[in-house]
Motif scaffolding. Structure first.
Motif, mmCIF file in Angstrom:
data_model
loop_
_atom_site.group_PDB
_atom_site.id
_atom_site.type_symbol
_atom_site.label_atom_id
_atom_site.label_comp_id
_atom_site.label_asym_id
_atom_site.label_seq_id
_atom_site.Cartn_x
_atom_site.Cartn_y
_atom_site.Cartn_z
ATOM 1 N N ASP A 68 0.901 -1.261 0.061
ATOM 2 C CA ASP A 68 -0.024 -0.077 0.185
ATOM 3 C C ASP A 68 0.755 1.145 -0.078
ATOM 4 O O ASP A 68 1.350 1.485 1.046
ATOM 5 N N SER A 87 0.095 -0.121 -10.203
ATOM 6 C CA SER A 87 -1.187 -0.317 -9.553
ATOM 7 C C SER A 87 -2.201 -1.429 -10.095
ATOM 8 O O SER A 87 -3.327 -1.827 -9.495
ATOM 9 N N ASN A 93 -1.269 -1.661 -4.203
ATOM 10 C CA ASN A 93 -2.019 -0.384 -4.246
ATOM 11 C C ASN A 93 -1.595 0.690 -4.104
ATOM 12 O O ASN A 93 -0.457 0.851 -3.268
ATOM 13 N N LYS A 95 -1.982 4.802 -4.016
ATOM 14 C CA LYS A 95 -2.873 6.283 -4.090
ATOM 15 C C LYS A 95 -1.886 7.580 -4.004
ATOM 16 O O LYS A 95 -0.704 7.500 -3.845
ATOM 17 N N PRO A 183 -6.958 6.609 -5.469
ATOM 18 C CA PRO A 183 -6.253 5.490 -6.222
ATOM 19 C C PRO A 183 -5.761 6.046 -7.550
ATOM 20 O O PRO A 183 -6.517 6.698 -8.116
ATOM 21 N N SER A 185 -5.197 4.973 -10.095
ATOM 22 C CA SER A 185 -6.086 4.416 -11.237
ATOM 23 C C SER A 185 -7.546 5.184 -11.611
ATOM 24 O O SER A 185 -7.991 5.158 -12.666
ATOM 25 N N SER A 186 -7.916 5.765 -10.472
ATOM 26 C CA SER A 186 -9.125 6.560 -10.652
ATOM 27 C C SER A 186 -8.937 8.262 -11.045
ATOM 28 O O SER A 186 -9.924 8.909 -11.092
#
Length: 265
Positions: A68, A87, A93, A95, A183, A185-186
């Motif tokens: 993380d 990611s 993960n 962020k 994240p 990816s977002s």
């Protein structure tokens, strides 16, 4: 929120004043991780040191360790294509804290949203299995670990064990679970992901990476690093102080600030 006080009997600390030793310690802890590595950094450069640590984290993820990684978004642009690839991997993960709205022309954010953009996350921590961690002044980059011919920043890290690690992990969770931590990816961006293996294979041929392997991260240096040397460990009470991550959210009131906590100690 009051400062987080850790019981003195269970805390042990080892100073990492030497830049090379500080990098070796990080590699050793990542390799020894069994199930979880939590990280947060203000700056992570895609240089020989930064890529080496990402490779160590990827290796850990591939053997089943959950990674993380929380990075402040201010300096993430050079690393973002690799972050998008990593990611997407199992157990990895990532962020970004307080991400920029305009990704391509970032300077627009400073014109339209300066107050929020100016509130960054400067925390630096690597926490392994909830038992041991490294905190201190070093970001991730060659200038922090003395692994290039350029400038070397004078910094200090400490390895910590005991109850204080639970408090550090608790503080990390405040940031990780904050609405401002998104994240990667977002986060909408025109940057396409780049395969980490492609970048890593190219770096294998560079002299600086060969020097890093030979003079810092050789088996000899890694094996000689001992965290069991009783003369290097110190027992002490500890208070974890950190800004409330919501300081970067303009419509909320932070519950704690470092300056307030230090004034009470």
């Amino acid at each position: 929120m009051t400062p987080l006080l850790a019981a003195s009997a269970d805390n042990k600390f080892q100073f990492l004043s030497d830049a090379h030793r500080s990098l070796i310690a990080r590699v050793r802890l990542i390799r020894e991780a069994k199930y979880h590595i939590a990280l947060q950094y203000y700056l992570w450069r895609p240089d020989s040191s930064g890529l080496t640590l990402l490779k160590e984290l990827l290796d850990a993820a591939e053997r089943g360790v959950r990674i993380d990684l929380l990075l402040d978004d201010l300096h993430s642009k050079p690393l973002e294509p690799l972050l998008r690839d990593l990611s997407s991997r199992t157990n990895f993960n990532i962020k970004l804290f307080n991400p920029f709205t305009h990704r391509r022309w970032r300077w627009l954010n400073w014109l339209t949203d300066f107050k929020r953009m100016n509130r960054r996350m400067h925390n630096k921590a690597l926490l392994v299995d909830g038992k041991v961690g490294i905190v201190g002044g070093r970001n991730v980059g060659n200038e922090y670990f003395g692994t290039h011919a350029g400038q070397l920043f004078s910094d200090l890290d400490v390895i910590a064990k005991g109850e204080v690690v639970n408090k550090l992990l608790e503080d990390w969770q405040h940031y990780w679970n904050c609405l401002l931590s998104v994240p990667v990816s977002s986060v909408k961006s025109g940057n396409q992901k780049r395969l980490f293996e492609d970048i890593w294979s190219g770096f294998q041929k560079r002299p600086e990476l060969q020097d890093l392997k030979q003079f810092v991260l050789s088996d000899e240096h890694l094996n000689n690093f001992s965290d069991k040397d009783s003369e290097r460990w110190y027992e002490a009470p500890a208070i974890v102080v950190s800004d409330d991550p919501l300081k970067a959210q303009l419509n909320s009131k932070p519950q704690r600030l470092v300056t307030q906590q230090l004034a009470k100690t």
